[in-house]
Design a protein around this motif. Structure first.
Motif, PDB file in Angstrom:
ATOM      1  N   THR A 121     -45.590  -4.744 -23.730  1.00 23.72           N
ATOM      2  CA  THR A 121     -44.299  -4.092 -23.520  1.00 23.72           C
ATOM      3  C   THR A 121     -43.970  -3.230 -24.729  1.00 23.72           C
ATOM      4  N   PHE A 122     -43.566  -1.985 -24.467  1.00 22.01           N
ATOM      5  CA  PHE A 122     -43.268  -1.018 -25.518  1.00 22.01           C
ATOM      6  C   PHE A 122     -41.850  -0.494 -25.369  1.00 22.01           C
ATOM      7  N   GLU A 123     -41.208  -0.244 -26.505  1.00 18.09           N
ATOM      8  CA  GLU A 123     -39.858   0.314 -26.517  1.00 18.09           C
ATOM      9  C   GLU A 123     -39.886   1.635 -27.268  1.00 18.09           C
ATOM     10  N   TYR A 124     -39.177   2.645 -26.726  1.00 18.05           N
ATOM     11  CA  TYR A 124     -39.164   3.967 -27.337  1.00 18.05           C
ATOM     12  C   TYR A 124     -37.742   4.499 -27.434  1.00 18.05           C
ATOM     13  N   ASP A 125     -37.561   5.527 -28.246  1.00 19.20           N
ATOM     14  CA  ASP A 125     -36.255   6.143 -28.459  1.00 19.20           C
ATOM     15  C   ASP A 125     -35.908   6.983 -27.237  1.00 19.20           C
ATOM     16  N   SER A 126     -34.903   6.569 -26.480  1.00 17.08           N
ATOM     17  CA  SER A 126     -34.541   7.266 -25.243  1.00 17.08           C
ATOM     18  C   SER A 126     -33.757   8.549 -25.496  1.00 17.08           C
ATOM     19  N   SER A 127     -33.336   8.793 -26.737  1.00 16.43           N
ATOM     20  CA  SER A 127     -32.556  10.003 -27.020  1.00 16.43           C
ATOM     21  C   SER A 127     -33.395  11.267 -26.869  1.00 16.43           C
ATOM     22  N   LEU A 128     -34.729  11.119 -26.815  1.00 13.02           N
ATOM     23  CA  LEU A 128     -35.598  12.281 -26.612  1.00 13.02           C
ATOM     24  C   LEU A 128     -35.754  12.606 -25.128  1.00 13.02           C
ATOM     25  N   HIS A 129     -35.138  11.787 -24.254  1.00 10.36           N
ATOM     26  CA  HIS A 129     -35.046  12.029 -22.812  1.00 10.36           C
ATOM     27  C   HIS A 129     -36.385  11.997 -22.080  1.00 10.36           C
ATOM     28  N   ASN A 130     -37.361  11.303 -22.623  1.00  8.09           N
ATOM     29  CA  ASN A 130     -38.598  11.079 -21.888  1.00  8.09           C
ATOM     30  C   ASN A 130     -38.387   9.916 -20.933  1.00  8.09           C
ATOM     31  N   ILE A 131     -39.117   9.941 -19.813  1.00  5.71           N
ATOM     32  CA  ILE A 131     -38.904   8.924 -18.779  1.00  5.71           C
ATOM     33  C   ILE A 131     -40.240   8.376 -18.278  1.00  5.71           C
ATOM     34  N   THR A 132     -40.173   7.148 -17.784  1.00  2.75           N
ATOM     35  CA  THR A 132     -41.291   6.574 -17.040  1.00  2.75           C
ATOM     36  C   THR A 132     -40.769   6.209 -15.655  1.00  2.75           C
ATOM     37  N   ILE A 133     -41.694   6.060 -14.717  1.00  2.00           N
ATOM     38  CA  ILE A 133     -41.326   5.569 -13.396  1.00  2.00           C
ATOM     39  C   ILE A 133     -42.284   4.445 -13.019  1.00  2.00           C
ATOM     40  N   GLU A 134     -41.799   3.531 -12.214  1.00  3.18           N
ATOM     41  CA  GLU A 134     -42.618   2.406 -11.763  1.00  3.18           C
ATOM     42  C   GLU A 134     -43.871   2.917 -11.064  1.00  3.18           C
ATOM     43  N   LYS A 135     -45.023   2.432 -11.503  1.00  2.21           N
ATOM     44  CA  LYS A 135     -46.343   2.799 -10.983  1.00  2.21           C
ATOM     45  C   LYS A 135     -46.734   4.240 -11.302  1.00  2.21           C
ATOM     46  N   GLY A 136     -45.985   4.883 -12.202  1.00  5.16           N
ATOM     47  CA  GLY A 136     -46.363   6.214 -12.672  1.00  5.16           C
ATOM     48  C   GLY A 136     -47.380   6.108 -13.794  1.00  5.16           C
ATOM     49  N   SER A 137     -47.821   7.254 -14.292  1.00  5.16           N
ATOM     50  CA  SER A 137     -48.824   7.282 -15.355  1.00  5.16           C
ATOM     51  C   SER A 137     -48.173   7.418 -16.725  1.00  5.16           C
ATOM     52  N   ILE A 138     -48.804   6.819 -17.719  1.00  2.00           N
ATOM     53  CA  ILE A 138     -48.401   6.919 -19.129  1.00  2.00           C
ATOM     54  C   ILE A 138     -49.673   6.867 -19.964  1.00  2.00           C
ATOM     55  N   THR A 139     -49.654   7.549 -21.077  1.00  2.00           N
ATOM     56  CA  THR A 139     -50.777   7.483 -22.008  1.00  2.00           C
ATOM     57  C   THR A 139     -50.308   6.765 -23.267  1.00  2.00           C
TER      58      THR A 139
END
Length: 198
Positions: A120-138
């Motif tokens: 599990t990873f946590e990131y700064d949401s103020s940069l407005h990047n998003i993930t979606i369930e079952k989407g791709s991330i690197t």
């Protein structure tokens, strides 16, 4: 352009500061196949080969790259995920990865599920990047599927092959990793954001 399928684990041989730049020397099993000016992904960061010396090659990270990634945390002997640029006509086994890190994240937990792991990873949401369930991330250059997507965090499930053949086995709570969010999602978000502002 990359796919997020790691080819090799490189070992950091030397780190040399030069003004605001960092010259990074890496030992890799595919060094003999490289050429000067080629692009190689290092923990998800596209860097250009500037020198080759037997089993070692050198790339240079500039201040912009160091400010936005985890490269400044590297130590001699550290393992880095390596991938050479994809060839046109090859299978796209991961997803479209540009090698341009959007931001870093911190590992909040590692759960051993007796045969797989959930990170599990946590990131700064103020940069407005998003993930979606079952989407791709690197994550550190590794193409993965998002599970448990939240406003500023997400998880990924890691199989034994990925755990053993990437630097995921060295990631623990508190480790800083590089993130590249899905490029298609970034375009959609930008377009929707503009439409909402109208």
């Amino acid at each position: 352009m990359f796919t997020g399928i790691i080819e090799d684990l490189g070992v950091i041989q030397n780190l040399e500061n030069d003004k605001d730049n960092l010259h990074i020397t890496v030992r890799s099993g595919f060094t003999s196949e490289l050429q000067i000016d080629q692009s190689v992904s290092h923990n998800g960061i596209c860097l250009t080969v500037v020198k080759i010396d037997n089993e070692n090659y050198t790339v240079t990270a500039i201040k912009e790259t160091l400010d936005k990634t985890n490269l400044g945390n590297l130590k001699i002997g550290a393992l880095v995920n390596l991938e050479r640029a994809m060839k046109l006509g090859d299978r796209l086994d991961g997803h479209i990865v540009q090698g341009h890190v959007d931001q870093t994240a911190v590992c909040k937990s590692v759960e051993d599920l007796d045969g797989s792991w959930v990170f599990t990873f946590e990131y700064d949401s103020s940069l407005h990047n998003i993930t979606i369930e079952k989407g791709s991330i690197t994550v550190n250059g590794v193409s993965l599927t998002v599970v448990n997507s939240k406003h500023n965090s997400f998880s990924v499930a890691i199989i034994p092959y990925t755990f053993e053949n990437t630097n995921f086995h060295a990631i623990q709570k508190g480790t800083v990793v590089n993130l590249e969010f899905d490029v298609i999602g970034k375009y959609v978000k930008k377009i929707m954001g503009k439409n909402l502002a109208l």
